[in-house]
Design a protein around this motif. Structure first.
Motif, mmCIF file in Angstrom:
data_model
loop_
_atom_site.group_PDB
_atom_site.id
_atom_site.type_symbol
_atom_site.label_atom_id
_atom_site.label_comp_id
_atom_site.label_asym_id
_atom_site.label_seq_id
_atom_site.Cartn_x
_atom_site.Cartn_y
_atom_site.Cartn_z
ATOM 1 N N LEU A 367 0.846 -1.195 0.000
ATOM 2 C CA LEU A 367 0.000 0.000 0.000
ATOM 3 C C LEU A 367 0.877 1.239 0.000
ATOM 4 C CD1 LEU A 367 -1.906 -2.283 1.040
ATOM 5 C CD2 LEU A 367 -3.002 -0.566 2.484
ATOM 6 N N GLY A 368 0.452 2.264 -0.748
ATOM 7 C CA GLY A 368 1.195 3.513 -0.811
ATOM 8 C C GLY A 368 0.293 4.717 -0.645
ATOM 9 N N GLY A 369 0.864 5.901 -0.779
ATOM 10 C CA GLY A 369 0.112 7.132 -0.532
ATOM 11 C C GLY A 369 -0.280 7.899 -1.773
ATOM 12 N N ASP A 370 -0.268 7.269 -2.947
ATOM 13 C CA ASP A 370 -0.609 7.966 -4.189
ATOM 14 C C ASP A 370 -2.026 8.518 -4.145
ATOM 15 O OD1 ASP A 370 1.820 7.587 -5.646
ATOM 16 O OD2 ASP A 370 1.288 5.482 -5.905
ATOM 17 N N GLY A 371 -2.195 9.709 -4.707
ATOM 18 C CA GLY A 371 -3.499 10.351 -4.782
ATOM 19 C C GLY A 371 -3.702 11.469 -3.780
ATOM 20 N N GLY A 372 -2.937 11.460 -2.693
ATOM 21 C CA GLY A 372 -3.120 12.478 -1.664
ATOM 22 C C GLY A 372 -2.858 13.891 -2.154
ATOM 23 N N ASP A 373 -1.853 14.062 -3.000
ATOM 24 C CA ASP A 373 -1.513 15.406 -3.484
ATOM 25 C C ASP A 373 -2.603 15.982 -4.379
ATOM 26 O OD1 ASP A 373 0.994 15.773 -2.223
ATOM 27 O OD2 ASP A 373 1.941 14.455 -3.684
ATOM 28 N N GLY A 377 -4.498 18.984 -2.493
ATOM 29 C CA GLY A 377 -3.688 20.175 -2.757
ATOM 30 C C GLY A 377 -2.269 20.097 -2.257
ATOM 31 N N GLY A 378 -1.541 19.036 -2.609
ATOM 32 C CA GLY A 378 -0.208 18.840 -2.057
ATOM 33 C C GLY A 378 0.954 19.344 -2.882
ATOM 34 N N TYR A 379 0.741 19.705 -4.141
ATOM 35 C CA TYR A 379 1.863 20.135 -4.978
ATOM 36 C C TYR A 379 2.189 21.611 -4.767
ATOM 37 C CZ TYR A 379 1.329 15.707 -7.471
ATOM 38 O OH TYR A 379 1.256 14.372 -7.796
ATOM 39 N N PRO A 380 3.472 21.971 -4.839
ATOM 40 C CA PRO A 380 3.875 23.374 -4.619
ATOM 41 C C PRO A 380 3.191 24.351 -5.567
ATOM 42 C CG PRO A 380 5.798 21.932 -4.582
ATOM 43 C CD PRO A 380 4.642 21.087 -5.028
ATOM 44 N N GLY A 381 2.897 23.908 -6.795
ATOM 45 C CA GLY A 381 2.283 24.808 -7.762
ATOM 46 C C GLY A 381 0.937 25.356 -7.326
ATOM 47 N N GLN A 529 0.254 28.244 1.839
ATOM 48 C CA GLN A 529 0.499 26.865 2.268
ATOM 49 C C GLN A 529 -0.259 25.873 1.399
ATOM 50 O OE1 GLN A 529 -1.015 26.323 6.273
ATOM 51 N NE2 GLN A 529 -2.551 27.931 5.995
ATOM 52 N N LYS A 530 0.172 24.623 1.471
ATOM 53 C CA LYS A 530 -0.458 23.549 0.710
ATOM 54 C C LYS A 530 -0.813 22.397 1.655
ATOM 55 C CE LYS A 530 4.162 21.860 -0.633
ATOM 56 N NZ LYS A 530 4.215 20.590 0.094
ATOM 57 N N LYS A 531 -1.617 21.491 1.184
ATOM 58 C CA LYS A 531 -2.000 20.291 1.933
ATOM 59 C C LYS A 531 -2.538 20.635 3.324
ATOM 60 C CE LYS A 531 -0.156 15.768 0.957
ATOM 61 N NZ LYS A 531 1.046 15.037 0.527
ATOM 62 N N ILE A 532 -3.331 21.674 3.385
ATOM 63 C CA ILE A 532 -3.803 22.201 4.663
ATOM 64 C C ILE A 532 -4.613 21.160 5.428
ATOM 65 C CG2 ILE A 532 -5.220 23.989 5.741
ATOM 66 C CD1 ILE A 532 -4.565 25.751 3.258
ATOM 67 N N PHE A 533 -5.565 20.535 4.746
ATOM 68 C CA PHE A 533 -6.464 19.598 5.410
ATOM 69 C C PHE A 533 -5.711 18.371 5.917
ATOM 70 C CE2 PHE A 533 -9.524 16.090 5.465
ATOM 71 C CZ PHE A 533 -10.534 16.626 6.251
ATOM 72 N N LEU A 534 -4.830 17.813 5.091
ATOM 73 C CA LEU A 534 -4.104 16.614 5.511
ATOM 74 C C LEU A 534 -3.151 16.911 6.663
ATOM 75 C CD1 LEU A 534 -3.281 14.484 2.334
ATOM 76 C CD2 LEU A 534 -5.227 14.375 3.894
ATOM 77 N N LYS A 535 -2.629 18.120 6.722
ATOM 78 C CA LYS A 535 -1.775 18.480 7.866
ATOM 79 C C LYS A 535 -2.599 18.561 9.151
ATOM 80 C CE LYS A 535 1.784 20.863 5.184
ATOM 81 N NZ LYS A 535 2.415 22.157 4.822
ATOM 82 N N LYS A 536 -3.836 19.014 9.032
ATOM 83 C CA LYS A 536 -4.715 19.015 10.208
ATOM 84 C C LYS A 536 -4.994 17.574 10.651
ATOM 85 C CE LYS A 536 -7.110 23.368 9.074
ATOM 86 N NZ LYS A 536 -6.900 24.105 10.344
ATOM 87 N N ALA A 537 -5.201 16.690 9.677
ATOM 88 C CA ALA A 537 -5.424 15.288 10.010
ATOM 89 C C ALA A 537 -4.172 14.681 10.633
ATOM 90 C CB ALA A 537 -5.824 14.511 8.753
ATOM 91 N N ALA A 538 -3.009 15.074 10.108
ATOM 92 C CA ALA A 538 -1.740 14.543 10.622
ATOM 93 C C ALA A 538 -1.528 14.937 12.083
ATOM 94 C CB ALA A 538 -0.591 15.039 9.759
ATOM 95 N N ARG A 539 -1.927 16.139 12.451
ATOM 96 C CA ARG A 539 -1.750 16.580 13.842
ATOM 97 C C ARG A 539 -2.606 15.747 14.790
ATOM 98 N NH1 ARG A 539 -2.184 21.725 11.138
ATOM 99 N NH2 ARG A 539 -0.095 22.646 10.899
ATOM 100 N N ARG A 540 -3.704 15.206 14.288
ATOM 101 C CA ARG A 540 -4.577 14.356 15.105
ATOM 102 C C ARG A 540 -4.063 12.925 15.199
ATOM 103 N NH1 ARG A 540 -10.432 15.156 15.061
ATOM 104 N NH2 ARG A 540 -10.588 13.008 14.329
ATOM 105 N N LEU A 541 -3.440 12.447 14.120
ATOM 106 C CA LEU A 541 -3.200 11.012 13.988
ATOM 107 C C LEU A 541 -1.744 10.580 14.022
ATOM 108 C CD1 LEU A 541 -5.767 10.471 11.069
ATOM 109 C CD2 LEU A 541 -6.120 9.927 13.490
ATOM 110 N N LEU A 542 -0.811 11.496 13.775
ATOM 111 C CA LEU A 542 0.581 11.116 13.653
ATOM 112 C C LEU A 542 1.404 11.585 14.854
ATOM 113 C CD1 LEU A 542 1.178 11.837 9.851
ATOM 114 C CD2 LEU A 542 0.424 9.719 10.961
ATOM 115 N N PRO A 543 2.612 11.058 15.030
ATOM 116 C CA PRO A 543 3.446 11.451 16.176
ATOM 117 C C PRO A 543 3.674 12.955 16.220
ATOM 118 C CG PRO A 543 4.424 9.592 15.013
ATOM 119 C CD PRO A 543 3.276 10.050 14.187
#
Length: 624
Positions: A367-373, A377-381, A529-543
């Motif tokens: 399993l990988g993380g493809d599709g998240g960007d 909204g994960g790309y710098p552009g 900034q980019k990937k705003i929503f996933l960073k919020k999720a990361a603060r809940r779920l990741l170290p």
């Protein structure tokens, strides 16, 4: 994961050896078993190469027929909700001989006909032949994870998982499609139904097709589209972020749980980035023994995320395995060019291939993380052009057009920032900038005299998502183009070359519909900034110690490689050979213009891969 092939024509097949050879060009996609089926009139041939994932018994081998013998299927992929559908079919009176998802697809077609495809949650490309109606039904998954090529020309209809199977036909003319080549030199891939070869098409993602033998009719239709963007204001107070985060977590958890199901060893590719770390966090909820893999590449320096992956693995107590890739040499390029039988320009195919090669020694599914960007909204552009959009509001249209025109005419190809300046004259209310532009129209015409360039620009406008918000428009356009035709192609071919199945929990259709239908654009990316929503999720779920604000993304030091004699000589030998099709003077200019501010490494890579591919398969230009 598997390889499928099928062919039908007006005359009976006297011998199926050549047809089986076409199937076996895809041996890497299915090393575990091979099968073929020939209709009673010997005019329809279906074939399959199997990589055993679910139900390892012979009962799951393909081609597979239903009990009546009316329907025959060849299937590539995985249906993650197959047990739910199977139970529903059992209640309707259906019985099953195997434990495979293939049989569930076959019985679903018997029950619901062509509408069955809307019930499938998975990655797939399949064909079902109806012996009574003499029709072939084909379908491809919503995101385009699994490939499907077809040709309907000169009285012969055939389809395959990879283009090399179609090219193996002795009566097939291997000739470039000029409009597709124009797109490749512009985008770095061939989008949509277009194919690099004449008389071949791709079945687009989220599309189905019906081929009727009686008159050769091919009808193609879209069976699914991403939902409309949510109608919310640009104010955070108007959105219940907590509810969105909880729904995201619920969908991802269920997606990962379903994708961990297999009758072979399964692992998670853990790079240490947000996407793969979130997949890992969900995996440990469904399994008490999760294997994670991280691959290091010597000499990558700042690109090495081993410590981040180790932190995540330690936090979730996974069975973590660190692997080290060896040195990369240009001898790998011809092998990759042959495998990517419709060329794409993505030098990260090299580390992707090496990762799959190493991980295959430990598991058959990853399993990988493809599709998240693309979804979030994960790309710098996304941030850069949002900022540019804010600035350009204050710049007169005439001046913007002058900036764009001067940049294209006078700034050298490969100059850092050139593509950004060229984007100054786009209409930010309806267009999408091409930050990964390879060669603009004038450059393509110089590079390949005789090429009638310009089709790529027209097609790009047609394939741009219709959205008023720039981020929404940009992410949806990338989902349908860059992700489907570059990222997923890269992963499919690299993994299949190593006979490993890659899965992408973020591409569960429920997650796609959630991202595009419920998460507003301002929670994906803005000018800062980019990937705003996933960073919020990361603060809940990741170290807590994981640095989610760091610059992420993996790329190889291609420009440095091309300065080394071994790589430089290899590129020279390919592009400056007498048999080359590209202008020698333009190629020499690209090779010469290389310094700290000018980087044409990706362009040279694109041309080299194309030439290696063309020569390997003996492809000719039109009228050559």
């Amino acid at each position: 994961m598997c390889g499928i092939y099928g062919q039908t024509g007006k005359a009976p097949f006297a011998d199926t050896r050549a047809l089986c050879s076409a199937r076996d060009t895809m041996l890497h996609r299915g090393p575990d078993a091979a099968g073929e089926w020939l209709s009673s009139d010997r005019q329809v041939f279906l074939a399959h190469r199997r990589l055993s994932i679910l139900d390892l018994s012979e009962l799951a081998n393909q081609p597979m027929s239903d009990a009546s013998g009316q329907f025959v299927i060849v299937f590539n992929g995985e249906i993650y909700n197959y047990l739910d559908i199977r139970n529903e079919l059992v209640e309707l009176g259906y019985s099953f001989r195997s434990q495979s998802d293939t049989e569930v697809v076959l019985q679903s077609y018997r029950q619901w006909g062509r509408d069955c495809v809307s019930r499938f949650n998975g990655m797939f490309a399949f064909a079902i032949y109806d012996c009574s109606r003499q029709e072939i039904f084909l379908a491809r998954d919503r995101a385009g994870e699994k490939p499907l090529y077809y040709s309907n020309h000169a009285g012969v209809f055939c389809f395959a998982s990879e283009l090399k199977a179609i090219m193996s036909r002795s009566d097939f003319t291997r000739e470039i499609e000029p409009e597709a080549l124009d797109c490749y030199l512009n985008f770095g891939y061939v989008p949509g139904e277009l194919c690099i070869l004449r008389h071949v098409s791709k079945l687009s993602p989220a599309h189905a097709m019906l081929y009727r033998r009686s008159d050769g009719l091919c009808r193609v239709w879209r069976y699914w589209s991403p939902p409309e963007a949510p109608l919310v204001s640009e104010q955070a107070s108007a959105v219940d972020e907590q509810a969105l985060l909880e729904e995201f977590e619920e969908i991802l958890c269920d997606s990962v749980k379903r994708q961990l199901v297999a009758d072979v060893p399964v692992g998670v590719l853990l790079s240490g980035g947000i996407d793969s770390s979130l997949v890992t966090a969900m995996a440990v909820r469904s399994s008490n023994r999760v294997k994670t893999f991280n691959v290091r590449f010597p000499g990558y320096g700042s690109h090495d995320e081993t410590e981040h992956a180790r932190l995540v693995a330690g936090h979730f107590a996974t069975d973590h395995i660190e692997l080290a890739a060896g040195d990369t040499t240009p001898e790998l390029l011809p092998r990759l060019a042959a495998q990517y039988d419709e060329p794409i320009n993505d030098s990260s195919m090299i580390p992707t291939f090496l990762v799959c090669q190493l991980v295959r020694q430990h598991c058959t599914v990853a399993l990988g993380g493809d599709g998240g960007d693309e979804l979030f909204g994960g790309y710098p552009g996304y941030s850069y052009f949002s900022h540019m959009d804010e600035l350009m509001v204050h710049v007169p249209t005439t001046l913007r057009r002058i900036i764009g025109s001067i940049s294209e005419k006078f700034l050298p190809v490969g100059l850092k920032g050139r593509n950004w300046f060229m984007s100054a004259d786009i209409d930010f209310s309806s267009e999408v900038p091409k930050s990964l532009l390879l060669f603009e129209k004038s450059a393509r015409e110089r590079l390949l005299p005789g090429l009638h360039a310009g089709y790529a620009e027209r097609l790009w406008r047609e394939r741009t998502a219709f959205q008023t918000n720039l981020v929404e428009r940009y992410t949806r356009t990338d989902f349908a183009n860059y992700m489907a035709e570059d990222i997923l192609v890269k992963v499919d071919r690299a993994s299949m070359l190593n006979s490993i199945e890659m899965r992408a929990p973020f591409l569960d259709y429920r997650m796609i519909e959630f991202a595009y239908g419920k998460v507003p654009a301002f929670l994906k990316a803005d000018a800062r900034q980019k990937k705003i929503f996933l960073k919020k999720a990361a603060r809940r779920l990741l170290p807590e110690k994981l640095d989610i604000q760091r610059k992420q993304g993996f790329s190889i030091p291609l420009q440095q490689w091309l300065r080394q004699p071994e790589w430089k000589n290899a590129i020279h030998d390919v592009l400056l050979a007498s048999a080359g099709i590209f202008s020698r003077s333009e190629v020499k200019k690209l090779l010469r213009d290389s310094c700290s501010l000018i980087n044409n490494a990706e362009r040279l890579f694109a041309l080299t891969l194309f030439e290696l591919w063309r020569r390997h398969y003996g492809i000719s230009l039109p009228n050559s």
